[in-house]
Design an enzyme around this catalytic site. Structure first.
Site, PDB file in Angstrom:
ATOM      1  N   ARG A   7      69.349  54.313  16.304  1.00  0.00           N
ATOM      2  CA  ARG A   7      69.070  53.602  15.045  1.00  0.00           C
ATOM      3  C   ARG A   7      70.228  52.686  14.638  1.00  0.00           C
ATOM      4  O   ARG A   7      71.335  53.139  14.399  1.00  0.00           O
ATOM      5  CB  ARG A   7      68.709  54.601  13.934  1.00  0.00           C
ATOM      6  CG  ARG A   7      69.786  55.594  13.591  1.00  0.00           C
ATOM      7  CD  ARG A   7      69.278  56.685  12.642  1.00  0.00           C
ATOM      8  NE  ARG A   7      68.386  57.601  13.348  1.00  0.00           N
ATOM      9  CZ  ARG A   7      68.278  58.906  13.097  1.00  0.00           C
ATOM     10  NH1 ARG A   7      68.973  59.456  12.123  1.00  0.00           N
ATOM     11  NH2 ARG A   7      67.465  59.667  13.800  1.00  0.00           N
ATOM     12  N   ARG A  14      66.656  67.543  20.111  1.00  0.00           N
ATOM     13  CA  ARG A  14      67.823  67.507  19.214  1.00  0.00           C
ATOM     14  C   ARG A  14      67.729  68.604  18.171  1.00  0.00           C
ATOM     15  O   ARG A  14      66.664  68.804  17.590  1.00  0.00           O
ATOM     16  CB  ARG A  14      67.906  66.146  18.506  1.00  0.00           C
ATOM     17  CG  ARG A  14      68.243  65.066  19.473  1.00  0.00           C
ATOM     18  CD  ARG A  14      68.548  63.737  18.823  1.00  0.00           C
ATOM     19  NE  ARG A  14      69.027  62.871  19.867  1.00  0.00           N
ATOM     20  CZ  ARG A  14      68.765  61.573  19.986  1.00  0.00           C
ATOM     21  NH1 ARG A  14      68.037  60.973  19.075  1.00  0.00           N
ATOM     22  NH2 ARG A  14      69.232  60.886  20.986  1.00  0.00           N
ATOM     23  N   ASP A  40      64.926  53.004  21.005  1.00  0.00           N
ATOM     24  CA  ASP A  40      64.866  54.442  20.819  1.00  0.00           C
ATOM     25  C   ASP A  40      65.693  55.079  21.925  1.00  0.00           C
ATOM     26  O   ASP A  40      65.566  54.707  23.101  1.00  0.00           O
ATOM     27  CB  ASP A  40      63.425  54.945  20.888  1.00  0.00           C
ATOM     28  CG  ASP A  40      63.352  56.373  20.395  1.00  0.00           C
ATOM     29  OD1 ASP A  40      62.975  56.600  19.224  1.00  0.00           O
ATOM     30  OD2 ASP A  40      63.710  57.280  21.182  1.00  0.00           O
ATOM     31  N   ASP A  71      54.621  55.672  15.973  1.00  0.00           N
ATOM     32  CA  ASP A  71      54.618  57.109  16.255  1.00  0.00           C
ATOM     33  C   ASP A  71      55.560  57.920  15.361  1.00  0.00           C
ATOM     34  O   ASP A  71      55.397  59.124  15.223  1.00  0.00           O
ATOM     35  CB  ASP A  71      54.988  57.352  17.734  1.00  0.00           C
ATOM     36  CG  ASP A  71      56.313  56.687  18.124  1.00  0.00           C
ATOM     37  OD1 ASP A  71      56.935  56.051  17.260  1.00  0.00           O
ATOM     38  OD2 ASP A  71      56.716  56.793  19.298  1.00  0.00           O
ATOM     39  N   HIS A  72      56.526  57.282  14.741  1.00  0.00           N
ATOM     40  CA  HIS A  72      57.515  58.024  13.948  1.00  0.00           C
ATOM     41  C   HIS A  72      57.067  58.193  12.497  1.00  0.00           C
ATOM     42  O   HIS A  72      57.001  59.300  11.975  1.00  0.00           O
ATOM     43  CB  HIS A  72      58.864  57.304  13.956  1.00  0.00           C
ATOM     44  CG  HIS A  72      59.674  57.506  15.200  1.00  0.00           C
ATOM     45  ND1 HIS A  72      59.258  57.105  16.437  1.00  0.00           N
ATOM     46  CD2 HIS A  72      60.896  58.069  15.379  1.00  0.00           C
ATOM     47  CE1 HIS A  72      60.185  57.416  17.340  1.00  0.00           C
ATOM     48  NE2 HIS A  72      61.193  58.003  16.719  1.00  0.00           N
TER      49      HIS A  72
HETATM   50  C1  MIC Z   1      65.484  60.189  17.225  1.00  0.00           C
HETATM   51  O1  MIC Z   1      64.980  60.961  18.027  1.00  0.00           O
HETATM   52  O2  MIC Z   1      66.562  60.411  16.652  1.00  0.00           O
HETATM   53  C2  MIC Z   1      64.752  58.897  16.916  1.00  0.00           C
HETATM   54  C3  MIC Z   1      64.211  59.003  15.567  1.00  0.00           C
HETATM   55  O3  MIC Z   1      63.679  58.742  17.812  1.00  0.00           O
HETATM   56  C4  MIC Z   1      65.747  57.749  17.071  1.00  0.00           C
HETATM   57  C5  MIC Z   1      65.278  56.442  16.609  1.00  0.00           C
HETATM   58  C6  MIC Z   1      65.301  56.289  15.117  1.00  0.00           C
HETATM   59  O4  MIC Z   1      66.214  56.748  14.451  1.00  0.00           O
HETATM   60  O5  MIC Z   1      64.373  55.636  14.618  1.00  0.00           O
HETATM   61  C7  MIC Z   1      66.287  57.581  18.482  1.00  0.00           C
HETATM   62  O6  MIC Z   1      66.305  58.521  19.233  1.00  0.00           O
HETATM   63  O7  MIC Z   1      66.778  56.495  18.825  1.00  0.00           O
HETATM   64 FE1  SF4 Z   2      60.189  60.844  18.425  1.00  0.00          FE
HETATM   65 FE2  SF4 Z   2      62.827  60.667  18.775  1.00  0.00          FE
HETATM   66 FE3  SF4 Z   2      61.640  63.040  18.515  1.00  0.00          FE
HETATM   67 FE4  SF4 Z   2      61.253  61.648  20.692  1.00  0.00          FE
HETATM   68  S1  SF4 Z   2      63.195  62.491  19.986  1.00  0.00           S
HETATM   69  S2  SF4 Z   2      59.684  62.703  19.514  1.00  0.00           S
HETATM   70  S3  SF4 Z   2      61.231  59.564  19.928  1.00  0.00           S
HETATM   71  S4  SF4 Z   2      61.769  61.443  16.958  1.00  0.00           S
END
Ligand code: MIC
Ligand code: SF4
Length: 643
Positions: free
Chosen positions: A537, A379, A119, A64-65
């Site tokens: 991560r 975020r 995740d 999904d990423h």
């Molecule tokens: C995120 O929202 O920062 C991610 C990308 O989903 C990460 C995982 C990653 O860095 O692959 C997470 O939340 O753990």
């Molecule tokens: Fe994907 Fe992380 Fe964003 Fe959720 S917060 S949609 S898991 S990149």
């Protein structure tokens, strides 16, 4: 004394330790999930452990990423994950099937079970009464192999909800209010448990929005009880048999209580660049908006999308705004298509994206220079969108849709008649994008397909008796793993190539960091409070390891990152006196004399600042198991030695 929901979940899965806050507890893990950006590394680690087949009740690998395929790298990694899944007994959710947390909630989440995922937003499962936690890839690999998952027994915070949300006020506003009250550090070492009359007014997707974004509090996880609302959701997903009731005892005792009257909440927004910079939309005022993005694991359920479609219906997106919408799963997208809501979105001018993380992780849709982007995501860290000087505001789907129409940050209550959306009695169920693993007999003939982008991960050494190195980098409070190891479309394809990734380490703070590390060959990082918050991560530990970082000394750490440092064999230490942080300058020559013996023998540890001629007392909170991992040079070495 009665138990809380979280304590019941922990008690029923307790393998070792005692349930006293601050003590390490080992938990049996029923389910695991991975996504592709952390999954490649997690499965490389699983393969390195030499285990034939996963030992969990259920393990799912999601794609999904990394769905923007601008070169062979992501497609190769997907093929690798698919082949491991097939061989090792893991279900494979194909690209297009949706965001891991949304799909897991719809199709696999079960009240009363434990789940860890590579995740940080895995706590989404708390919305359905699971003990669901984010973890580093290596911890997930160990759990897939049947190993115990260890956490520090958290304190339990009760968020007691009364009343009901007013029209155009959303679940997002509830968690933004909790963030406003508690801050991004406020949840460290805690589980947030929701209770009260207000709970039953919230649907499972709404609860999941709240537990999802509990990750931004730094909490171990968040959880709702499992009740009749949970049962109705599972029934609508054709999984009523997966339901079981889970309620706190009436005499349960919480460590802290926060009261929130849902009726009194207003639409809110988290302002750049932290999820806890929360204000009421009415307070921020009608700032001009350039972009609106709707989706992500926080707000991409069918209910969210239907509300958005209803607001957009028959209108046109403001000419100065780019609106993108990514429904969270194939189920959601398909239902939108069948009931005509998708057509309302398209007609209004929305840019429909595939069901994936997309812009949330900088996979496209970076805003214009100095642009203002409203996002329903979780975020808004500096630079995460891909545009360094953009300002990202985190808002509810209602605020996002209303603002997309007006071109200004808009309180949706000004739209007039509220839109009325109800949860359907049944969802469309078609799991044809979830590939089942090969049977144990067939598994032998399945070949694991490694692409050329997969490079070996950094080797670790046993911990030396003493460490001498420069303070190679000094950073402030609330450093996120997005600062340490940025993501985005250009970098994410290299998640299985640590040498390549290392060029970008700390690029947001100091572009010269990787070069300086290579020149010095080793270093110590000095950080402020809540170091390593955000994503799970493990690359934020593996890349510094590759660059020669031996120890990280801070005022405090975020939970998952601290575990990842230990797993990588990097020593996490904190200042006994936080003011000593101010005494160290970047470039100072530092020494941790006889640190290994000090840790093994539980003696006080000191940091010598040779440049200043000073000595500072340090703290370490390491269980015996963590001490063994660190001295063995990381969890992989430790696991190999102990199998
Ligand atoms: C995120 O929202 O920062 C991610 C990308 O989903 C990460 C995982 C990653 O860095 O692959 C997470 O939340 O753990
Ligand atoms: Fe994907 Fe992380 Fe964003 Fe959720 S917060 S949609 S898991 S990149």
């Amino acid at each position: 004394m009665g138990l809380t929901v979280a304590q019941k979940l922990i008690k029923s899965h307790l393998v070792s330790g005692e349930m006293t806050p601050g003590k390490e507890v080992g938990l049996r893990i029923d389910q695991t999930l991975t996504q592709d950006a952390t999954g490649t590394m997690a499965y490389l680690e699983f393969e390195a452990m030499g285990i034939e087949r996963v030992k969990t009740e259920l393990s799912v690998a999601y794609i999904d990423h990394n769905t923007l395929q601008t070169g062979f790298e992501n497609a190769d990694d997907h093929r690798f994950i698919q082949s491991v899944a097939k061989k090792r007994g893991i279900r494979f959710s194909r690209p297009g099937n949706g965001i891991c947390h949304q799909v897991h909630l719809e199709r696999f989440g079960k009240p009363g079970k434990t789940l860890i995922g590579s995740d940080s937003h895995t706590p989404t499962g708390g919305g359905i009464g699971m003990l669901a936690m984010g973890a580093g890839g290596l911890d997930v690999a160990v759990a897939m192999g049947g190993g115990t998952y260890y956490i520090t027994m958290p304190k339990i915070v009760n968020v007691h909800l009364t009343g009901a949300l007013q029209p155009y006020v959303a679940a997002k506003d509830v968690i933004l209010e909790v963030l406003r009250i508690m801050s991004v550090k406020g949840g460290v070492g805690k589980i947030i448990e929701y209770s009260g009359e207000g709970v039953k007014t919230l649907s499972v997707p709404e609860r999941a929005t709240i537990t999802n974004m509990g990750a931004e509090l730094g909490a171990t996880t968040s959880v709702f009880p499992s009740d009749e609302v949970t049962k109705a959701f599972l029934k609508a997903q054709g999984r009523e048999e997966d339901w079981s009731e889970l309620q706190a005892d009436s005499d349960a005792v919480y460590d802290e209580v926060i009261e929130i009257d849902l009726s009194g909440l207003e639409p809110m927004a988290a302002m750049p660049h932290m999820p806890d910079r929360v204000k009421k939309v009415s307070e921020i005022g009608g700032i001009k908006v350039d972009q609106v993005c709707i989706g992500s694991c926080t707000n991409s359920s069918l209910m969210d999308m239907l509300k958005v479609a209803a607001i957009l219906k028959g209108k046109t997106v403001c000419p100065s705004v780019s609106l993108s919408i990514a429904p969270g799963s194939k189920q959601v997208l398909n239902m939108l298509a069948l009931n005509g809501a998708l057509s309302d979105m398209i007609d209004a001018g929305a840019r429909i994206l595939e069901s994936a993380c997309g812009p949330c992780i900088g996979m496209g849709q970076s805003p214009n220079s100095a642009g203002v982007s409203l996002r329903t995501f979780n975020r808004n860290f500096l630079g995460r969108s891909g545009t360094a000087d953009a300002g990202i505001y985190l808002v509810s789907p209602e605020v996002a849709a209303a603002s997309a129409l007006t071109g200004r940050l808009t309180d949706p209550r000004t739209l007039g008649e509220p839109v009325k959306i109800f949860m359907p009695e049944s969802f469309i169920i078609n799991d044809n994008m979830i590939e089942l693993p090969a049977s144990p007999e067939e598994a032998d003939s399945v070949e694991i397909l490694y692409g050329p982008n997969i490079k070996p991960f950094p080797t670790t050494e046993k911990m030396p008796e003493s460490i001498e190195a420069k303070a190679i980098l000094k950073v402030g409070d609330d450093i996120t793993t997005d600062h340490i190891m940025p993501a985005g479309a250009k970098i994410l394809p290299y998640r299985s190539n640590i040498p390549h990734l290392s060029q970008y380490c700390f690029a947001v703070c100091d572009e010269t960091f990787p070069e300086r590390c290579k020149k010095e060959g080793k270093g110590i990082i000095i950080g402020g409070a809540n170091y390593g918050q955000g994503s799970s991560r493990e690359h934020a530990a593996l890349v510094p390891l590759y660059l020669g970082i031996k120890a990280v000394i801070t005022k405090s750490f975020a939970r998952i990152h601290c575990a990842n440092l230990i797993n990588a064999g990097i020593l996490p230490l904190t200042f006994a006196n936080p003011d000593d942080y101010d005494r160290i300058n970047q470039g100072d020559e530092l020494a941790l004399n006889n640190i290994k013996s000090a840790i093994i023998n539980n003696e006080t540890a000191y940091l010598e600042n040779k440049t200043k001629g000073e000595k500072y007392e340090l703290k370490y909170e390491l269980s015996q198991r963590q001490k063994d991992i660190i001295t063995d040079g990381g969890l992989l070495n430790y696991t190999k030695e102990n199998i």
